[in-house]
Design a protein around this motif. Structure first.
Motif, PDB file in Angstrom:
ATOM      1  N   SER A   1       0.963   3.739  -3.207  1.00  0.00           N
ATOM      2  CA  SER A   1       0.479   5.106  -2.962  1.00  0.00           C
ATOM      3  C   SER A   1       1.566   6.135  -3.225  1.00  0.00           C
ATOM      4  O   SER A   1       1.324   7.166  -3.870  1.00  0.00           O
TER       5      SER A   1
ATOM      6  N   TRP B   1      -8.966   5.094  -0.838  1.00  0.00           N
ATOM      7  CA  TRP B   1      -8.661   3.666  -0.814  1.00  0.00           C
ATOM      8  C   TRP B   1      -8.063   3.198   0.504  1.00  0.00           C
ATOM      9  O   TRP B   1      -8.060   2.000   0.796  1.00  0.00           O
ATOM     10  N   GLN B   2      -7.564   4.111   1.325  1.00  0.00           N
ATOM     11  CA  GLN B   2      -6.939   3.707   2.580  1.00  0.00           C
ATOM     12  C   GLN B   2      -7.893   2.938   3.506  1.00  0.00           C
ATOM     13  O   GLN B   2      -7.483   1.926   4.084  1.00  0.00           O
TER      14      GLN B   2
ATOM     15  N   ASP C   1       0.824  -1.210   0.000  1.00  0.00           N
ATOM     16  CA  ASP C   1       0.000   0.000   0.000  1.00  0.00           C
ATOM     17  C   ASP C   1       0.858   1.260   0.000  1.00  0.00           C
ATOM     18  O   ASP C   1       0.612   2.181  -0.775  1.00  0.00           O
TER      19      ASP C   1
ATOM     20  N   ILE D   1      -6.112   8.222  -3.339  1.00  0.00           N
ATOM     21  CA  ILE D   1      -5.289   7.446  -2.413  1.00  0.00           C
ATOM     22  C   ILE D   1      -5.926   7.428  -1.032  1.00  0.00           C
ATOM     23  O   ILE D   1      -6.023   6.376  -0.390  1.00  0.00           O
ATOM     24  N   GLY D   2      -6.401   8.578  -0.570  1.00  0.00           N
ATOM     25  CA  GLY D   2      -7.073   8.651   0.724  1.00  0.00           C
ATOM     26  C   GLY D   2      -8.361   7.850   0.768  1.00  0.00           C
ATOM     27  O   GLY D   2      -8.706   7.263   1.790  1.00  0.00           O
TER      28      GLY D   2
END
Length: 67
Positions: free
Chosen positions: A20, A45-46, A16, A42-43
């Motif tokens: 990212s 998918w965290q 990850d 990206i945020g």
């Protein structure tokens, strides 16, 4: 240390972070105008990655408590 290296959770976190970071820097240098949108993606998918890691941890705990 060898337990950590064999951990699925550890490798998911490493994967990850690598993906990212690479995605952000490639976007920032190739198309800086969309960098803010990429940060959002990206945020977004965290939580999915965290949920996957928590699911694996719960699964590992269930196996240890039954065995």
């Amino acid at each position: 240390m060898s337990t950590l290296i064999r951990s699925r959770k550890f490798w998911l976190v490493v994967f990850d972070v690598a993906i990212s970071t690479a995605t952000y820097f490639v976007t920032a240098y190739v198309a800086p105008e969309v960098a803010e949108q990429i940060i959002w993606v990206i945020g977004a998918w965290q939580p999915v990655i965290v949920a996957l890691i928590v699911g694996i941890a719960v699964e590992d705990a269930a196996v240890k408590s039954n065995g």
